[in-house]
Design a protein around this motif. Structure first.
Motif, PDB file in Angstrom:
ATOM      1  N   TYR A   1       0.881  -1.171   0.000  1.00  8.00           N
ATOM      2  CA  TYR A   1       0.000   0.000   0.000  1.00  8.00           C
ATOM      3  C   TYR A   1       0.914   1.216   0.000  1.00  8.00           C
ATOM      4  O   TYR A   1       1.484   1.565   1.048  1.00  8.00           O
ATOM      5  CB  TYR A   1      -0.893  -0.062   1.218  1.00  8.00           C
ATOM      6  CG  TYR A   1      -2.001   0.956   1.311  1.00  8.00           C
ATOM      7  CD1 TYR A   1      -2.714   1.085   2.507  1.00  8.00           C
ATOM      8  CD2 TYR A   1      -2.353   1.759   0.255  1.00  8.00           C
ATOM      9  CE1 TYR A   1      -3.747   1.993   2.631  1.00  8.00           C
ATOM     10  CE2 TYR A   1      -3.376   2.681   0.366  1.00  8.00           C
ATOM     11  CZ  TYR A   1      -4.077   2.791   1.559  1.00  8.00           C
ATOM     12  OH  TYR A   1      -5.100   3.681   1.667  1.00  8.00           O
TER      13      TYR A   1
ATOM     14  N   SER B   1       2.112  -0.951   4.689  1.00  5.69           N
ATOM     15  CA  SER B   1       1.227  -2.081   4.956  1.00  5.69           C
ATOM     16  C   SER B   1       0.861  -2.713   3.613  1.00  5.69           C
ATOM     17  O   SER B   1       1.335  -2.276   2.566  1.00  5.69           O
ATOM     18  CB  SER B   1      -0.030  -1.615   5.695  1.00  5.69           C
ATOM     19  OG  SER B   1      -0.692  -0.604   4.947  1.00  5.69           O
ATOM     20  N   TRP B   2       0.022  -3.763   3.668  1.00  2.69           N
ATOM     21  CA  TRP B   2      -0.434  -4.439   2.458  1.00  2.69           C
ATOM     22  C   TRP B   2      -1.945  -4.347   2.366  1.00  2.69           C
ATOM     23  O   TRP B   2      -2.646  -4.829   3.251  1.00  2.69           O
ATOM     24  CB  TRP B   2      -0.006  -5.910   2.487  1.00  2.69           C
ATOM     25  CG  TRP B   2       1.465  -6.090   2.513  1.00  2.69           C
ATOM     26  CD1 TRP B   2       2.346  -5.718   1.545  1.00  2.69           C
ATOM     27  CD2 TRP B   2       2.241  -6.697   3.558  1.00  2.69           C
ATOM     28  NE1 TRP B   2       3.628  -6.050   1.926  1.00  2.69           N
ATOM     29  CE2 TRP B   2       3.594  -6.659   3.149  1.00  2.69           C
ATOM     30  CE3 TRP B   2       1.930  -7.274   4.790  1.00  2.69           C
ATOM     31  CZ2 TRP B   2       4.636  -7.162   3.938  1.00  2.69           C
ATOM     32  CZ3 TRP B   2       2.958  -7.784   5.570  1.00  2.69           C
ATOM     33  CH2 TRP B   2       4.290  -7.729   5.151  1.00  2.69           C
ATOM     34  N   ASP B   3      -2.428  -3.761   1.292  1.00  3.80           N
ATOM     35  CA  ASP B   3      -3.870  -3.526   1.204  1.00  3.80           C
ATOM     36  C   ASP B   3      -4.604  -4.522   0.320  1.00  3.80           C
ATOM     37  O   ASP B   3      -5.836  -4.575   0.347  1.00  3.80           O
ATOM     38  CB  ASP B   3      -4.164  -2.098   0.750  1.00  3.80           C
ATOM     39  CG  ASP B   3      -3.651  -1.813  -0.662  1.00  3.80           C
ATOM     40  OD1 ASP B   3      -4.171  -0.877  -1.283  1.00  3.80           O
ATOM     41  OD2 ASP B   3      -2.729  -2.523  -1.127  1.00  3.80           O
TER      42      ASP B   3
END
Lengths: 121, 107
Positions: A102, A107-109
């Motif tokens: 992201y 983070s990872w979205d």
């Protein structure tokens, strides 16, 4: 629809190799760093590695547990991320997820549904 | 490596309860902490990034706070769909690490 789809999992013997793929759709794949994360049966999440985008020089990072055995690559022309796994061990048995960084949010979205790798004789 | 320790590891609560999960880092990670929710057999879902930024579409009953080495995820009024496992994750440096997870179950 923004989507990641992993494939390539299966049963492999200890010491064997396997190549996982992750195909992206619905967004500009080349803009994003991409990561692999795994989850052993009944266990927590473990980050495996990252392949940065072209703007960050296509550089990589790996977890120590896989650094000498696993290799991540990408093909932006095919909107694809790959995980080459060599010298597999029983402890590599897990569900493997690819995840989209992201941008600027640390983070990872977007996550794929995961592909299962079983290392067993 | 930065270690993340979540507490509690297991939490039993009722619909409507307010619950807080703590994530402690072994060294300062500034604001670079995220929270994920994972249901059985599913991929993790991003709830909160950069300590307190709620991801689009995530209900406002979820909130995050903290700085440095101590962070919290609070659910203000538990709903049935909130019973799942929650993970914190840092991206302050490499290797990226996760907390061990907090399993939230219905009392």
């Amino acid at each position: 629809e923004v989507q990641l789809v992993e494939s390539g999992g299966g049963l492999v013997q200890p010491g064997g190799s396997l190549r996982l793929s992750c195909v992206a759709s619905g967004f500009t794949f080349s803009d994003h760093h991409m990561d692999w994360v795994r989850q052993a049966p009944g266990k927590g999440l473990e980050w495996i590695g990252r392949f940065r985008n072209k703007g960050q020089g296509y550089t990589t990072e790996y977890a120590a547990s896989v650094r000498d055995r696993f290799s991540i690559s990408r093909d932006d022309s095919k909107n694809s991320l790959y995980l080459q796994m060599n010298s597999l061990k029983t402890e590599d048995t897990a569900v493997y997820f690819c995840a989209r960084d992201y941008i600027s949010h640390y983070s990872w979205d977007v996550w794929g549904q995961g592909t299962t790798v079983t290392v067993s004789s | 490596d930065i270690q993340l320790t979540q507490s509690p590891s297991f939490l039993s609560a009722s619909v409507g309860d307010r619950v807080t999960i703590t994530c402690r880092a072994s060294q300062g990670i500034s604001k670079y902490l995220a929270w994920y929710q994972q249901r059985p057999g599913k991929a993790p879902k991003l709830l909160i990034c950069a300590t307190s930024t709620l991801q689009t579409g995530v209900p406002s009953r979820f909130s995050g706070a903290g700085s440095g080495t101590e962070f919290t995820l609070t659910i203000s009024s538990l709903q049935p769909e909130d019973f799942a496992t929650y993970y914190c994750q840092h991206l302050n440096s490499y290797p990226i690490t996760f907390g061990q997870g907090t399993r939230l179950e219905i009392k």
